[in-house]
Design an enzyme around this catalytic site. Structure first.
Site, PDB file in Angstrom:
ATOM      1  N   CYS A  71       0.941  -1.338   0.011  1.00  0.00           N
ATOM      2  CA  CYS A  71       0.056  -0.024   0.108  1.00  0.00           C
ATOM      3  C   CYS A  71       0.851   1.308  -0.029  1.00  0.00           C
ATOM      4  CB  CYS A  71      -0.837  -0.034   1.197  1.00  0.00           C
ATOM      5  SG  CYS A  71      -1.822   1.497   1.415  1.00  0.00           S
ATOM      6  N   CYS A  77       0.351   4.789   7.612  1.00  0.00           N
ATOM      7  CA  CYS A  77      -0.425   4.198   8.589  1.00  0.00           C
ATOM      8  C   CYS A  77       0.291   3.045   9.309  1.00  0.00           C
ATOM      9  CB  CYS A  77      -1.287   3.430   7.478  1.00  0.00           C
ATOM     10  SG  CYS A  77      -2.450   2.546   8.189  1.00  0.00           S
ATOM     11  N   CYS A  80      -0.259  -2.066   8.771  1.00  0.00           N
ATOM     12  CA  CYS A  80       0.333  -3.081   8.196  1.00  0.00           C
ATOM     13  C   CYS A  80       1.806  -2.842   8.521  1.00  0.00           C
ATOM     14  CB  CYS A  80       0.096  -3.193   6.789  1.00  0.00           C
ATOM     15  SG  CYS A  80      -1.788  -3.607   6.581  1.00  0.00           S
ATOM     16  N   TYR A 314     -14.457 -18.051  27.638  1.00  0.00           N
ATOM     17  CA  TYR A 314     -14.266 -16.778  26.854  1.00  0.00           C
ATOM     18  C   TYR A 314     -14.705 -17.063  25.516  1.00  0.00           C
ATOM     19  CZ  TYR A 314     -10.531 -16.338  30.335  1.00  0.00           C
ATOM     20  OH  TYR A 314      -9.975 -16.333  31.545  1.00  0.00           O
ATOM     21  N   GLU A 335     -19.490 -16.982  28.665  1.00  0.00           N
ATOM     22  CA  GLU A 335     -19.113 -15.645  28.119  1.00  0.00           C
ATOM     23  C   GLU A 335     -19.773 -14.527  28.940  1.00  0.00           C
ATOM     24  OE1 GLU A 335     -17.987 -12.421  26.217  1.00  0.00           O
ATOM     25  OE2 GLU A 335     -17.316 -14.386  25.526  1.00  0.00           O
ATOM     26  N   ASP A 380      -9.800 -19.166  25.087  1.00  0.00           N
ATOM     27  CA  ASP A 380      -9.464 -18.469  23.796  1.00  0.00           C
ATOM     28  C   ASP A 380      -9.766 -17.001  24.481  1.00  0.00           C
ATOM     29  OD1 ASP A 380      -9.030 -17.097  21.512  1.00  0.00           O
ATOM     30  OD2 ASP A 380     -11.053 -17.492  20.837  1.00  0.00           O
ATOM     31  N   CYS A 407      -3.758 -14.867  20.713  1.00  0.00           N
ATOM     32  CA  CYS A 407      -3.446 -13.871  19.798  1.00  0.00           C
ATOM     33  C   CYS A 407      -2.134 -13.141  20.289  1.00  0.00           C
ATOM     34  CB  CYS A 407      -4.552 -12.964  19.355  1.00  0.00           C
ATOM     35  SG  CYS A 407      -5.235 -11.889  20.813  1.00  0.00           S
TER      36      CYS A 407
END
Length: 452
Positions: A71, A77, A80, A314, A335, A380, A407
């Site tokens: 990009c 930005c 990324c 979760y 949850e 998770d 993550c």
């Protein structure tokens, strides 16, 4: 070295936050927009006691892995960070970062597989959250990601990692907001109407749900008229919602939403199951990569257990619980978000999943009260990972394996260290999945055997 110094550095390695790493005068220098193997001319941005931040201004000798940015706004930005590095090497850098986190944070010598690539390298991002502001004089709406290390909005007209239909909708909102008297948000003064534009796009159907996050406690006539205009303009927009967030906070979504027109959800399909995703519900931003993770977890359970009892903590809209229900005797989901639980009940009914129990409560509190033992516990958690109390309780209710989906390699390493100190053992290799192409983020699945 002092701020604004310019010097030439050789980039030796890569940090877990997407910076190239060089060394100068006995200090580590973290260099933005630099790749291992680069020789670069840099400008010093900030000097700290033990390390320094810099930005690559000119590439003198490029790394063999440097490529054309995906990009033209890649350097500006903040989204990324790895968009100028060839994709295969991105995956290797991410694998190394997971391995480093295990060793340096967790003190664990555990092997890490090569990441499973994303099925889509571009147009993969199906959740978009743009902060909004306006120009000082013309009051023109600005919407995009923040510039690196700032709260200055980069006004993005085209983003290659999201569906092009999303660009068109955001551009329409930019141009039409003024006609309806909808002002952009001023973060410093806490004034203005529109704080964020949030889009949810279905990878399966192309449906898009638009959510306008407003600095208000309830909807108003101008906002309703604007929502109807957006809804009427785009056939693929299935609904426009308002989310109310008048608080002085960096949290994007407030607790209350209202559907102004159309439906308040989109439909996504994962492993043959149909999911409803609403404005306030969590779902992975890369559905095709998420499907790879769900398939991996489901296959592991099917290959290693005979109709087990599964706890999905979760659980969000119970995506894991529902996708593994075919190979489980019973699935129990936990949850704390009420909207997600309400959708989970609907999704389970519509998919004819009858062996599922959905609990709307904090996972830690559920663990503390739970007396049952589960063959498999799926964790998770958010990026912050699990609390020690939650990990203790997961060990207490698990009689087989914990499947930990993370993550954040740093908090995964921390939590795996804690679990192994309590007698659990990591089974096999950690498996990364590339959910966030061209960024430093990486999703991981770790299998943990629980000592009984």
């Amino acid at each position: 070295m002092i701020e604004n110094d310019e010097l030439i550095l050789n980039i030796e390695s890569f940090s877990n936050l997407g910076f190239g790493i060089a060394r100068q005068d006995g200090k580590v220098v973290f260099v933005a927009n630099a790749c291992p193997g680069d020789e670069v001319e840099v400008k010093i941005d900030k000097v700290c006691k033990n390390y320094t931040y810099a930005t690559a201004k000119k590439v003198i000798t490029p790394s063999a892995h440097r490529t054309e940015p995906i990009c033209p706004l890649q350097k500006v930005c903040g989204s990324c960070q790895l968009g100028f590095i060839d994709y295969d090497y991105q995956l290797e850098l991410k694998r190394q970062n997971v391995e480093d986190a295990m060793r340096k944070i967790g003190g664990l010598e555990v092997e890490v597989n090569a990441p499973v690539p994303s099925p889509q390298k571009l147009n993969y991002r199906h959740k978009i959250q743009y902060p909004v502001s306006e120009t000082k004089n013309s009051k023109r709406i600005l919407a995009g990601y923040f510039k690196q290390k700032s709260h200055e909005i980069v006004n993005i007209k085209y983003c290659p990692v999201q569906p092009s239909a999303c660009d068109e909708i955001i551009e329409f909102i930019r141009n039409k907001a003024f006609d309806f008297g909808i002002s952009g948000f001023n973060e410093k003064k806490h004034t203005g109407d529109l704080r964020h534009i949030v889009l949810r796009a279905s990878a399966d159907s192309g449906e898009i749900l638009v959510t306008l996050v407003v600095n208000a406690t309830q909807s108003f006539a101008r906002l309703k008229d604007f929502a109807q205009c957006i809804f009427d303009e785009f056939e693929n927009v299935t609904g426009v919602c308002a989310n109310f967030n008048p608080k002085k906070t960096n949290v994007i979504l407030g607790s209350k939403s209202e559907c102004l027109c159309g439906k308040d959800y989109i439909i996504e399909r994962i492993l043959g199951k149909t999911f409803k995703i609403g404005a306030n519900t969590f779902f992975q931003i890369n559905p095709k990569s998420a499907e790879n993770i769900f398939a991996y977890v489901k296959k592991h359970i099917e290959d290693n257990f005979d109709r087990p009892t599964v706890l999905d903590a979760y659980s969000g809209v119970s995506a894991f619980g529902i996708t593994v229900s075919d190979v489980a005797k019973e699935v129990v989901c936990v949850e704390e978000n009420t909207d997600s639980c309400n959708l989970a009940h609907e999704i389970a009914r519509e998919n004819k999943v009858r062996n599922i129990e959905i609990n709307n409560m904090d996972a830690g509190k559920f663990f503390a009260r739970e007396k049952r033992k589960f063959d498999v516990v799926i964790l998770d958690p958010p990026r912050s990972g699990c609390t020690e109390e939650s990990l203790d309780n997961a060990l207490k209710v698990c009689k087989g394996q914990i499947i930990y989906v993370s993550c954040n390699p740093a908090t995964l390493a921390r939590d795996l260290k804690y679990l192994t100190e309590k007698g659990a053992k990591i089974a096999g290799k950690i498996q990364p999945f590339d959910m966030f192409c061209h960024t430093y983020h990486i999703e991981n699945v770790a299998i943990i055997n629980v000592a009984n």
